[in-house]
Design a protein around this motif. Structure first.
Motif, PDB file in Angstrom:
ATOM      1  N   THR A 184      70.768  74.785  31.951  1.00 49.00           N
ATOM      2  CA  THR A 184      71.482  74.989  33.218  1.00 49.00           C
ATOM      3  C   THR A 184      70.492  75.419  34.278  1.00 49.00           C
ATOM      4  O   THR A 184      69.781  76.411  34.102  1.00 49.00           O
ATOM      5  CB  THR A 184      72.572  76.066  33.071  1.00 49.00           C
ATOM      6  OG1 THR A 184      73.477  75.662  32.044  1.00 49.00           O
ATOM      7  CG2 THR A 184      73.330  76.245  34.384  1.00 49.00           C
ATOM      8  N   ILE A 185      70.427  74.652  35.402  1.00 49.80           N
ATOM      9  CA  ILE A 185      69.512  74.950  36.499  1.00 49.80           C
ATOM     10  C   ILE A 185      70.307  75.607  37.619  1.00 49.80           C
ATOM     11  O   ILE A 185      71.340  75.089  38.039  1.00 49.80           O
ATOM     12  CB  ILE A 185      68.840  73.669  37.022  1.00 49.80           C
ATOM     13  CG1 ILE A 185      68.102  72.961  35.889  1.00 49.80           C
ATOM     14  CG2 ILE A 185      67.866  73.983  38.161  1.00 49.80           C
ATOM     15  CD1 ILE A 185      67.495  71.652  36.292  1.00 49.80           C
ATOM     16  N   PRO A 186      69.841  76.746  38.120  1.00 47.85           N
ATOM     17  CA  PRO A 186      70.549  77.405  39.236  1.00 47.85           C
ATOM     18  C   PRO A 186      70.667  76.464  40.436  1.00 47.85           C
ATOM     19  O   PRO A 186      69.825  75.599  40.660  1.00 47.85           O
ATOM     20  CB  PRO A 186      69.647  78.611  39.551  1.00 47.85           C
ATOM     21  CG  PRO A 186      68.908  78.862  38.288  1.00 47.85           C
ATOM     22  CD  PRO A 186      68.692  77.529  37.643  1.00 47.85           C
ATOM     23  N   ARG A 187      71.714  76.650  41.231  1.00 45.52           N
ATOM     24  CA  ARG A 187      71.991  75.757  42.349  1.00 45.52           C
ATOM     25  C   ARG A 187      70.868  75.747  43.390  1.00 45.52           C
ATOM     26  O   ARG A 187      70.453  74.698  43.863  1.00 45.52           O
ATOM     27  CB  ARG A 187      73.302  76.150  43.016  1.00 45.52           C
ATOM     28  CG  ARG A 187      73.685  75.272  44.199  1.00 45.52           C
ATOM     29  CD  ARG A 187      75.028  75.652  44.765  1.00 45.52           C
ATOM     30  NE  ARG A 187      76.077  75.510  43.741  1.00 45.52           N
ATOM     31  CZ  ARG A 187      77.351  75.856  43.920  1.00 45.52           C
ATOM     32  NH1 ARG A 187      77.723  76.373  45.068  1.00 45.52           N
ATOM     33  NH2 ARG A 187      78.240  75.698  42.954  1.00 45.52           N
ATOM     34  N   GLY A 188      70.355  76.929  43.754  1.00 44.76           N
ATOM     35  CA  GLY A 188      69.313  76.996  44.793  1.00 44.76           C
ATOM     36  C   GLY A 188      68.052  76.257  44.403  1.00 44.76           C
ATOM     37  O   GLY A 188      67.605  75.353  45.126  1.00 44.76           O
ATOM     38  N   ALA A 245      67.657  74.022  42.182  1.00 45.79           N
ATOM     39  CA  ALA A 245      67.957  72.602  41.970  1.00 45.79           C
ATOM     40  C   ALA A 245      67.988  71.857  43.294  1.00 45.79           C
ATOM     41  O   ALA A 245      67.480  70.741  43.413  1.00 45.79           O
ATOM     42  CB  ALA A 245      69.294  72.457  41.247  1.00 45.79           C
ATOM     43  N   ARG A 246      68.584  72.500  44.329  1.00 49.82           N
ATOM     44  CA  ARG A 246      68.630  71.845  45.630  1.00 49.82           C
ATOM     45  C   ARG A 246      67.232  71.683  46.204  1.00 49.82           C
ATOM     46  O   ARG A 246      66.887  70.651  46.764  1.00 49.82           O
ATOM     47  CB  ARG A 246      69.512  72.643  46.584  1.00 49.82           C
ATOM     48  CG  ARG A 246      69.682  71.971  47.953  1.00 49.82           C
ATOM     49  CD  ARG A 246      70.642  72.729  48.875  1.00 49.82           C
ATOM     50  NE  ARG A 246      70.114  74.043  49.214  1.00 49.82           N
ATOM     51  CZ  ARG A 246      70.609  75.200  48.731  1.00 49.82           C
ATOM     52  NH1 ARG A 246      71.644  75.172  47.897  1.00 49.82           N
ATOM     53  NH2 ARG A 246      70.081  76.354  49.080  1.00 49.82           N
ATOM     54  N   GLU A 247      66.401  72.735  46.089  1.00 46.26           N
ATOM     55  CA  GLU A 247      65.033  72.665  46.605  1.00 46.26           C
ATOM     56  C   GLU A 247      64.227  71.590  45.897  1.00 46.26           C
ATOM     57  O   GLU A 247      63.453  70.852  46.517  1.00 46.26           O
ATOM     58  CB  GLU A 247      64.357  74.017  46.466  1.00 46.26           C
ATOM     59  CG  GLU A 247      64.984  75.097  47.343  1.00 46.26           C
ATOM     60  CD  GLU A 247      64.359  76.457  47.079  1.00 46.26           C
ATOM     61  OE1 GLU A 247      63.465  76.529  46.195  1.00 46.26           O
ATOM     62  OE2 GLU A 247      64.750  77.438  47.748  1.00 46.26           O
ATOM     63  N   GLU A 283      65.323  68.246  47.195  1.00 45.82           N
ATOM     64  CA  GLU A 283      64.806  67.977  48.528  1.00 45.82           C
ATOM     65  C   GLU A 283      63.335  67.592  48.486  1.00 45.82           C
ATOM     66  O   GLU A 283      62.893  66.689  49.215  1.00 45.82           O
ATOM     67  CB  GLU A 283      65.012  69.206  49.415  1.00 45.82           C
ATOM     68  CG  GLU A 283      66.478  69.471  49.767  1.00 45.82           C
ATOM     69  CD  GLU A 283      66.645  70.758  50.552  1.00 45.82           C
ATOM     70  OE1 GLU A 283      65.642  71.492  50.689  1.00 45.82           O
ATOM     71  OE2 GLU A 283      67.767  71.029  51.032  1.00 45.82           O
TER      72      GLU A 283
END
Length: 230
Positions: free
Chosen positions: A25-29, A31-33, A36
């Motif tokens: 499980t990858i944290p949302r923050g 993962a978003r970075e 991007e």
């Protein structure tokens, strides 16, 4: 060098490795970075439109919004706006056709003749030569000079080197009252072409030529001196 889809590929490998272990499980923050960073790589933008194309698209989007807003406000919607625009263009063309190019400066005070005196026949010959070559600006000027010189040669006007075209028309209208309007029109044509920056046409030259020919054949109207018996 990582390839496009590196984040998804890495995630897929981590989730598939070790079937007995729980999925990663990858944290949302983060993962978003990571996404991007991955999507910012040049490989994802090779087929993007250039800055000019993007700017042009933005411009046409703005024009479309402006046109839509205007058509919504105009009676009849888009069709009404088109009719209004066509009417405005038609009025502008009509004004330009009627008034011509605006004058650069008034020429009513400029002299009609230059320093070298010539006869009416010489001015007419020069006018015809210019007209034959399509140089109607010069042809109109020479024809007007021929008309005025002819009146001087007939003693209907006193020779005066500094006379303007408008003055000549005013003075010539006294012995030739039936031509007053046409003489003033010819004077305006001369000033517009010689000093106002407008372009003469074949029609202008033919109109002035006809006036010169008619005036040359018309006897003057003699007025009685004040107090003379009638």
């Amino acid at each position: 060098m990582s390839t496009p889809g590196g984040v998804l590929t890495a995630a897929s490998r981590l989730t598939s490795a070790g079937g007995d272990e729980p999925p990663l499980t990858i944290p949302r923050g983060p993962a978003r970075e990571a996404a991007e960073r991955e999507l910012s790589k040049p490989a994802y933008h090779e087929n993007d439109p250039s800055w000019f194309v993007r700017a042009l698209n933005k411009f046409w989007e703005w024009v479309d919004k402006l046109f839509s807003a205007a058509s919504g406000a105009a009676p009849g919607g888009t069709l009404g706006l088109v009719v209004i625009l066509l009417a405005v263009v038609a009025v502008a063309i009509a004004l330009w056709w009627r008034l011509g190019t605006p004058r650069r400066s008034p020429g009513s005070t400029a002299p009609l003749f230059d320093a070298r005196p010539r006869s009416a026949a010489e001015h007419r010959a020069a006018a015809d030569a210019h007209a034959a070559q399509g140089h109607f600006d010069q042809a109109v000027q020479e024809r007007m000079r021929a008309l005025v010189r002819s009146l001087e040669e007939r003693a209907l006007l006193d020779p005066r080197p500094g006379r303007t075209a408008d003055e000549a028309a005013t003075e010539a209208a006294r012995p030739l009252p039936g031509y007053a309007d046409r003489l003033h029109t010819a004077a305006r044509d001369f000033d517009d072409v010689a000093y106002g920056g407008r372009t003469a046409t074949l029609d202008t030259y033919q109109r002035l030529t006809a006036l010169d020919t008619e005036v040359a054949r018309t006897p003057p109207t003699l007025t009685a001196a004040p107090g003379a018996p009638r």
